[in-house]
Structure formats: structure tokens, C-alpha cells
Design an enzyme around this catalytic site. Structure first.
Site, mmCIF file in Angstrom:
data_model
loop_
_atom_site.group_PDB
_atom_site.id
_atom_site.type_symbol
_atom_site.label_atom_id
_atom_site.label_comp_id
_atom_site.label_asym_id
_atom_site.label_seq_id
_atom_site.Cartn_x
_atom_site.Cartn_y
_atom_site.Cartn_z
ATOM 1 N N GLY A 32 3.065 41.434 10.618
ATOM 2 C CA GLY A 32 4.223 41.171 10.276
ATOM 3 C C GLY A 32 4.621 41.567 8.435
ATOM 4 C CE LYS A 132 -8.926 19.772 20.290
ATOM 5 N NZ LYS A 132 -8.554 19.557 21.033
ATOM 6 N NE ARG A 207 -2.975 -3.156 -14.277
ATOM 7 C CZ ARG A 207 -2.186 -4.300 -14.349
ATOM 8 N NH1 ARG A 207 -1.238 -3.501 -15.227
ATOM 9 N NH2 ARG A 207 -2.924 -5.393 -14.936
ATOM 10 C CG HIS A 263 13.671 -10.051 -13.413
ATOM 11 N ND1 HIS A 263 12.445 -9.964 -12.803
ATOM 12 C CD2 HIS A 263 13.640 -11.032 -14.654
ATOM 13 C CE1 HIS A 263 11.623 -10.370 -13.677
ATOM 14 N NE2 HIS A 263 12.580 -11.047 -14.676
ATOM 15 C CD GLU A 315 7.766 -4.326 -18.405
ATOM 16 O OE1 GLU A 315 6.914 -3.373 -18.561
ATOM 17 O OE2 GLU A 315 7.360 -5.831 -18.319
#
Length: 495
Positions: A32, A132, A207, A263, A315
Site C-alpha cells: 500500500g 505471540k 513511594r 486535603h 507542597e
């Protein structure tokens, strides 16, 4: 002579790979458009139809579905050699295939009879066969692996472990491909298919999970899941959750805005004429909670903003961009993660439950029908304050009550089992006067008690969905307390 079969839709890098293969004694089979591409580049190839003796037919639907192709891919070296020789089947050592782009084309609104032509048949059949038989055949489905393949063929070939790595990618690709087809065909009759298939790639072990005794990983190549920190420690499980929450809220704002999340709940939200102003306002909503929080910003971070961020413990910070000076300043906080805000993509929300999953779609253009239901109309400033309060309320854990003025949150009550407690917490945490503030509730008020807490704190407007059987009683209380109240008709629970 070693044989390689190349047949790809995405032709990125295929000519360069083919040249390397020829230079290293591979004979190329192709078909093709790939065969044409390679021939035009002056690379010698053998057409699949010439090799098999069977012409392409049915507009190219049938070309590689032939025993000489699949026998060459599935034949076990040392076991099937005799039958391969008897049938004139060459051993195909390398297969390079990528599939018709069904996923991309399914989003273009094509009629079904046109779209089905992008369902690849020969490609998946070949790559499954080669995968496979990975002990003897290497199969490549990702152009990103071409450099790795070129280096291997120039040296000692591929190890069995490397071929197994490539085989894994094959089965993952087929699973995603067939899942996309299944989801589309099922969705023709229903927005949510009876069978829902999903796959996330780019898995990275974390972690630990929410707590150190829990194991976790993150998956995904885009959005928050796909982000890499410009600096700082590796992202944690909770960092990902909180950053996602902060970004969802930040995207409510076209104005210059700052969001601080702790949170999974906002603890500070504000808008301002400058990013610095917005951040200071947001941080001052609840300074104690902002410590160690996630900061999301929707404008470029410059030196003054970086100085503020670096002045305390944060953070994660995420923003669209950073000046070079800002990045240098933030290096002082060597553990702080610094992320780039990804584009806003329309996604489905997926949450697992025992035995299954919940899937949810949130329209971008929800229509709220605001209706003033009290005798007193809100002022223009009160309307602006209510809008800000509801933006925050939508992204705060239920039951949620938000006090705000037109620039920032003033008090945030989240995640309580009853709405009155949320209101009381919002009042108790407020760092500034609530006089003249607006209040937003994520769901209707079943009794006047929450309204009464708000009025006692000197709030003057309240925004809620309405729809309680006691709406009349609540409206009467609002009129008695001179609180302007607006119904939106839309609930915003967040569990």
C-alpha cells in the site's frame, strides 16, 4: 537473508528506519502507501502481493491476510522450519506496523459507513501474531521505538527481553484500539455504553498511597497525571489528588486568580488585578491551612510572585508559565514541586467502587437559572460576591457553605454531615469580618437554620439551588432577616 515487513499508517521516520534495515542486510516487504513511500525514497522493497502471489483486493481490505505472511510471523524457529520450507514461507524477523487512526477519526463526525473503513483488520492480526511469537520476532508499533530498533540492528540484534517489551506494547495497543471501537459503537445508542473500556498508559509507581502502608501508582500521559515537575521531589499520591482539585477550581476563573487547596478542599481563593494581589488575598483567607498547601495560579509567575511562594512551605505550585528569574528564586525550596498548568481537556470522571466504577460527565456550559426569591434584590456587588462564592462551592466537599466578597473567599465550611455545621465552621474560621458577605450553598436548605447562622454572622445574601419542600419557610426567614436570596436550580454536590 533477514526479512522485515513494514506497513504503517503514520509514516513518521519510516524511511530512515527502512534505510537502516537495508544497510544491515534486511530484505523489505511492504504494501500500500508504505510501499509507495519507500519506493519513492529509492529504497528497494518487495510488494506483499508479489511475495504472496495474491493481489490486493476489495479496495485494499485484503492484502496481508495470507499464510505466507502469518506463517512467517507465527512460525516457530526450530519447530516449524520444515513446513515453512515446504510452503515457501520466509521467516519474518521484524514487523513494523501502526494502525489505522480510528480513535482520531471517530471524533470527526463521519457517517458510520465511512468510519468503519478506519477499523484496521490486517494490522492487528499481524501484530498479534508477531507478539505471540516474540521469542523469534520483533514487532514495533510505536515510531518512538525506531531509534532503539536502529541501534539494535546495527549491533547484536534484539534480546528476548527487548522483544517481550515490544510484545507488551502490542497487546496494550490492541486493547486500547478495540476498546475505542467498542465504546464508539455502543455509544451510538447511548451516551454511556453498556460496556465501557478504558486504558491509561505511562504508569509510574509512587513511594506510597494516601498513607505509608498503602501502595500506589499513577497512570496517564496528559493533564495533571502526565505532568513532570520542573523541580522538587517526586509527586505523591496526595499531591496528585490535591493538584487536580486545585486546577479544577482554578479553571472556573477568567480573571487573574489564585487557588490554595489542602486535603482536597480549597482553603483560599481570590482574584486580583495582579497575581501577587490574588495570591496574598487567597493565602490570608486561612493562613494556617495554606501552610503546606497546593497553589494553583492562572497567570505567569514572575519574581515577586516567586518570592512570596518561596517565603513559606508549599507542597506544589502549578501555573501556565514561569520567568527564568522566578524559577531561580523557587529553587531555594528544593523540595517544592513546580508544575506547568496543562491545557483544559474535556474528560470523563472515573471513580472506582467495590466491584465496578462510576463514570460521570460534567458539561462545560451548565445553565443556571438565577431567580431572586426574596423581597430584597441583591446589589450588583452582592451578585458578584455570590458568583465567586458559588465557583468555590462547586469544588468544595459536600456539605459545603462558602462566605465570600467579590474578591475572595472569606470563610469555607466543607465536608460536614449537615449544612449547619459547615456554616458554623466557615464562620469560626473567617479571618475577616463577614459583614455584607455573600453565602453559597451547594444544595438546597431544608430548614432556615443555615440561613440564620449566615445572617447572625452579618451575611446579606445567600445563593442556593432551591427545591426543598420547605422553600417557602426558608424564603420567609430570609425576608424576616433582610437577606437577599437567589435560587439557581442547579445542585453542586461533591463527594
Amino acid at each position: 537473508m533477514k526479512y522485515a515487513l513494514l506497513s504503517v499508517w503514520d509514516k513518521t521516520g519510516i524511511v530512515d528506519l527502512a534505510r537502516t534495515l537495508v544497510e544491515n542486510d534486511f530484505k523489505l516487504l511492504s504494501s500500500g502507501g508504505t510501499a509507495k513511500e519507500l519506493s519513492n525514497a529509492g529504497i528497494e522493497i518487495t510488494e506483499v502481493s508479489e511475495y504472496t502471489g495474491a493481489p490486493e483486493m476489495m479496495d485494499g481490505r485484503v492484502k496481508t491476510l495470507h499464510p505466507k505472511i502469518h506463517g512467517g510471523l507465527l512460525g516457530r524457529r526450530g519447530i516449524d522450519d520444515a513446513v515453512m520450507a515446504e510452503r515457501g514461507i520466509e521467516k519474518i524477523d521484524l514487523l513494523v506496523v501502526n494502525l489505522y487512526p480510528f480513535e482520531d477519526m471517530s471524533g470527526k463526525g463521519l457517517p458510520l459507513n465511512e468510519l468503519v473503513e478506519y477499523i484496521d483488520i490486517g494490522g492487528p492480526a499481524m501484530i498479534r501474531a508477531a507478539a505471540k511469537n516474540f521469542r523469534d520476532v520483533a514487532v514495533v508499533t510505536d515510531p518512538k521505538d525506531y531509534d532503539f530498533i536502529k541501534a539494535a540492528v546495527k549491533e547484536n540484534g534484539l534480546t528476548e527481553a527487548e522483544r517481550l517489551y515490544l510484545a507488551r506494547k502490542v497487546f496494550a495497543r490492541i486493547a486500547a484500539y478495540d476498546g475505542a471501537i467498542s465504546n464508539y459503537l455502543y455509544s451510538i445508542e447511548s451516551e454511556f455504553p453498556e460496556v465501557f473500556s478504558v486504558q491509561f498508559r505511562n504508569g509510574r509507581e509512587l513511594r506510597y498511597g494516601e498513607n505509608p502502608h498503602q501502595k500506589a501508582a499513577v497512570y496517564g500521559e496528559s493533564g495533571i497525571a502526565g505532568q513532570k515537575s520542573l523541580q522538587g521531589k517526586a509527586m505523591s499520591y496526595n499531591n496528585y489528588l490535591d493538584t487536580d482539585s486545585a486546577v479544577r477550581l482554578l479553571r472556573e476563573f477568567d480573571e487573574t486568580a489564585a487557588v490554595i487547596v489542602k486535603h482536597n478542599n480549597p482553603c483560599g481563593v481570590a482574584i486580583g488585578d495582579t497575581l501577587h494581589e490574588a495570591y496574598i488575598r487567597a493565602r490570608d483567607v486561612d493562613p494556617a491551612s495554606a501552610y503546606g498547601g497546593i497553589v494553583a495560579l492562572n497567570k505567569e509567575v514572575g519574581p515577586d510572585m516567586a518570592e512570596e511562594i518561596a517565603s513559606t512551605f508549599i507542597e506544589v505550585v502549578i501555573a501556565p508559565s514561569y520567568t527564568r528569574e522566578a524559577l531561580e528564586i523557587m529553587k531555594r525550596k528544593e523540595n517544592m514541586r513546580v508544575l506547568v498548568l496543562p491545557p483544559d481537556e474535556e474528560t470523563q470522571e472515573l471513580r472506582t467502587i467495590d466491584g465496578g466504577a462510576l463514570v460521570q460527565k460534567t458539561p462545560k456550559d451548565i445553565t443556571e437559572n438565577w431567580e431572586v426569591v426574596t423581597e430584597r434584590e441583591p446589589t450588583a456587588d452582592e451578585m458578584e460576591a455570590m458568583k465567586l462564592a458559588m465557583k468555590i462551592c462547586k469544588h468544595t466537599k459536600s456539605n459545603a457553605i462558602i462566605f465570600a466578597d467579590k474578591k475572595s473567599a472569606l470563610g469555607i465550611g466543607a465536608g460536614q454531615m449537615n449544612r449547619v455545621n459547615s456554616a458554623e465552621i466557615a464562620v469560626s474560621k473567617a479571618q475577616f469580618s463577614l459583614k455584607g458577605s455573600a453565602v453559597a450553598s451547594d444544595a438546597f436548605l431544608p430548614f432556615p437554620d443555615t440561613l440564620e447562622v449566615a445572617a447572625k454572622a452579618s451575611a446579606t445574601t445567600l445563593l442556593q439551588p432551591g427545591g426543598s419542600i420547605r422553600d417557602k419557610e426558608v424564603i420567609e426567614a430570609a425576608n424576616r432577616l433582610n437577606v437577599a436570596m437567589v435560587f439557581t436550580g442547579v445542585r453542586h454536590f461533591r463527594h
